[in-house]
Scaffold this motif. Structure first.
Motif, PDB file in Angstrom:
ATOM      1  N   ILE A   1      42.401  46.480  60.781  1.00 59.40           N
ATOM      2  CA  ILE A   1      43.541  47.026  60.050  1.00 59.40           C
ATOM      3  C   ILE A   1      43.344  48.533  59.900  1.00 59.40           C
ATOM      4  N   HIS A   2      44.375  49.288  60.212  1.00 55.35           N
ATOM      5  CA  HIS A   2      44.305  50.752  60.109  1.00 55.35           C
ATOM      6  C   HIS A   2      45.284  51.201  59.032  1.00 55.35           C
ATOM      7  N   ASP A   3      44.743  51.820  57.973  1.00 58.78           N
ATOM      8  CA  ASP A   3      45.606  52.306  56.895  1.00 58.78           C
ATOM      9  C   ASP A   3      46.161  53.678  57.262  1.00 58.78           C
ATOM     10  N   MET A   4      47.465  53.844  57.123  1.00 58.06           N
ATOM     11  CA  MET A   4      48.101  55.130  57.485  1.00 58.06           C
ATOM     12  C   MET A   4      49.385  55.324  56.697  1.00 58.06           C
ATOM     13  N   GLU A   5      49.989  56.480  56.832  1.00 61.65           N
ATOM     14  CA  GLU A   5      51.292  56.725  56.208  1.00 61.65           C
ATOM     15  C   GLU A   5      52.277  55.713  56.783  1.00 61.65           C
ATOM     16  N   PHE A   6      53.138  55.178  55.931  1.00 57.94           N
ATOM     17  CA  PHE A   6      54.090  54.178  56.431  1.00 57.94           C
ATOM     18  C   PHE A   6      54.911  54.744  57.580  1.00 57.94           C
ATOM     19  N   ASN A   7      55.304  55.990  57.422  1.00 56.23           N
ATOM     20  CA  ASN A   7      56.177  56.617  58.413  1.00 56.23           C
ATOM     21  C   ASN A   7      55.497  56.852  59.772  1.00 56.23           C
ATOM     22  N   ASN A   8      54.163  56.706  59.823  1.00 54.14           N
ATOM     23  CA  ASN A   8      53.450  56.920  61.098  1.00 54.14           C
ATOM     24  C   ASN A   8      53.208  55.635  61.877  1.00 54.14           C
ATOM     25  N   ILE A   9      53.490  54.506  61.236  1.00 55.21           N
ATOM     26  CA  ILE A   9      53.121  53.234  61.876  1.00 55.21           C
ATOM     27  C   ILE A   9      53.834  53.059  63.225  1.00 55.21           C
ATOM     28  N   ILE A  10      55.150  53.239  63.233  1.00 59.29           N
ATOM     29  CA  ILE A  10      55.900  52.993  64.476  1.00 59.29           C
ATOM     30  C   ILE A  10      55.494  53.985  65.572  1.00 59.29           C
ATOM     31  N   ALA A  11      55.324  55.258  65.195  1.00 60.35           N
ATOM     32  CA  ALA A  11      54.906  56.264  66.188  1.00 60.35           C
ATOM     33  C   ALA A  11      53.533  55.903  66.755  1.00 60.35           C
ATOM     34  N   SER A  12      52.628  55.398  65.914  1.00 60.24           N
ATOM     35  CA  SER A  12      51.287  55.032  66.382  1.00 60.24           C
ATOM     36  C   SER A  12      51.338  53.828  67.320  1.00 60.24           C
ATOM     37  N   ILE A  13      52.297  52.932  67.076  1.00 62.76           N
ATOM     38  CA  ILE A  13      52.465  51.792  67.995  1.00 62.76           C
ATOM     39  C   ILE A  13      52.973  52.318  69.339  1.00 62.76           C
ATOM     40  N   GLU A  14      53.951  53.198  69.265  1.00 59.45           N
ATOM     41  CA  GLU A  14      54.544  53.731  70.504  1.00 59.45           C
ATOM     42  C   GLU A  14      53.530  54.518  71.337  1.00 59.45           C
ATOM     43  N   SER A  15      52.618  55.211  70.656  1.00 57.21           N
ATOM     44  CA  SER A  15      51.649  56.026  71.398  1.00 57.21           C
ATOM     45  C   SER A  15      50.463  55.184  71.869  1.00 57.21           C
ATOM     46  N   GLY A  16      50.429  53.905  71.488  1.00 56.26           N
ATOM     47  CA  GLY A  16      49.370  53.013  71.963  1.00 56.26           C
ATOM     48  C   GLY A  16      48.093  53.078  71.147  1.00 56.26           C
ATOM     49  N   LYS A  17      48.140  53.766  70.000  1.00 57.32           N
ATOM     50  CA  LYS A  17      46.962  53.866  69.139  1.00 57.32           C
ATOM     51  C   LYS A  17      46.650  52.511  68.497  1.00 57.32           C
ATOM     52  N   ILE A  18      47.697  51.786  68.179  1.00 58.20           N
ATOM     53  CA  ILE A  18      47.557  50.451  67.588  1.00 58.20           C
ATOM     54  C   ILE A  18      48.487  49.489  68.343  1.00 58.20           C
TER      55      ILE A  18
END
Ligand code: ARG
Length: 285
Positions: free
Chosen positions: A109-126
């Motif tokens: 589980i990676h804790d992050m700003e809510f607003n960054n979750i979708i961008a992080s999925i799109e960039s392949g980080k998670i």
């Protein structure tokens, strides 16, 4: 003589074959039953959706080559995700763990700003996100969503002495929200960007309400109840601003993962485990 022997032998062979076949038939029905039982216990990987009621049933996930399910969250959203000491607990991490266990993946589980979750999925980080996240059309352009595992309601928090009683009363008032959430988007759409102040955390919006910096907070119902429980001066209005579906967001680049996660969620629903997790954090009344 020779002929006679041949006839006798043929008869004997027939008899023997008959006996053997008969015995085999009796034996095989037993064997089959045993085999099915053994299969169930020893080869859970072959369990189908029909077997999911069994608590121990699992399937072997193959969609994630590294065997690790990396999910983003924003652990400031009780009872879905919050910190207990150093540990992130709540409905979402428990569901995520159950899904990962079901598929045989390790969970991170990676804790992050809510607003960054979708961008992080799109960039392949998670690989995905589990964060009381509402399914909506805009997000569906960027991520896949699993089947829904819970219902969320956008609620309004005000001070005990507030004159705000309905959604309409929010007109012209200062509204606090959590940045990037659906509550934030609705508030801006319905009451104007200039009337909305977004905070990184829902709890910060609630603090702003307590100190009179905003007149109301729009946030999901369960966190609203949880924030108000710690503050006698606040109340949650008895009005549903919007009813929504929560689901696990997943990368669009791995359709197999979506299928596996849905299979796991169905299994957890059928076995009652999903409800058990929700009941642990949300009381019925
Ligand atoms: N349901 C809302 C949304 O999807 C809010 C979710 C906020 N979740 C969080 N972990 N802070 O926009």
């Amino acid at each position: 003589m020779k002929k006679q022997i041949t006839k006798k032998s043929i008869l004997a062979i027939f008899l023997a074959a008959f006996l053997i076949l008969g015995l085999a038939a009796c034996g095989s029905s037993k064997d089959t039953a045993q085999e099915t039982e053994t299969e169930k216990v020893e080869e859970p990987a072959e369990d189908t959706a029909d077997d999911v009621a069994d608590d121990t049933a699992t399937v072997k996930g193959t969609a994630l080559k590294d065997g690790v399910l990396d999910l983003g969250t924003n652990a400031a959203f009780p009872p879905y995700e919050f910190y207990e000491g150093d540990e992130i607990v709540g409905i979402d991490p428990e569901i995520a763990k159950a899904v990962a266990d079901y598929l045989g993946y390790e969970l991170k589980i990676h804790d992050m700003e809510f607003n960054n979750i979708i961008a992080s999925i799109e960039s392949g980080k998670i690989d995905g996100g589990i964060a009381g996240m509402t399914v909506n059309e805009t997000r569906l352009k960027s991520v896949n969503f699993s089947n829904s595992y819970a219902t969320g309601i956008q609620s309004i928090i005000v001070t005990q002495d507030s004159e705000i009683e309905t959604v309409e009363d929010l007109e012209g008032k200062k509204i606090g929200t959590q940045f990037g959430t659906t509550g934030d988007i609705y508030a801006q759409d319905d009451f104007g960007v200039e009337n909305v102040q977004s905070f990184d955390k829902g709890a910060d919006a609630v603090v702003a309400l307590s100190s009179g910096k905003v007149d109301a907070v729009i946030i999901d119902n369960q966190p609203a109840i949880s924030f108000v429980a710690n503050n006698e001066d606040l109340k949650v209005l008895d009005t549903d601003y919007e009813v929504e579906d929560y689901a696990i967001a997943l990368t669009k680049s791995n359709e197999a993962l979506l299928e596996e996660v849905n299979q796991a969620l169905t299994a957890l629903k059928d076995s009652g485990e999903l409800q058990k997790i929700i009941d642990k954090y949300i009381s019925a009344d």
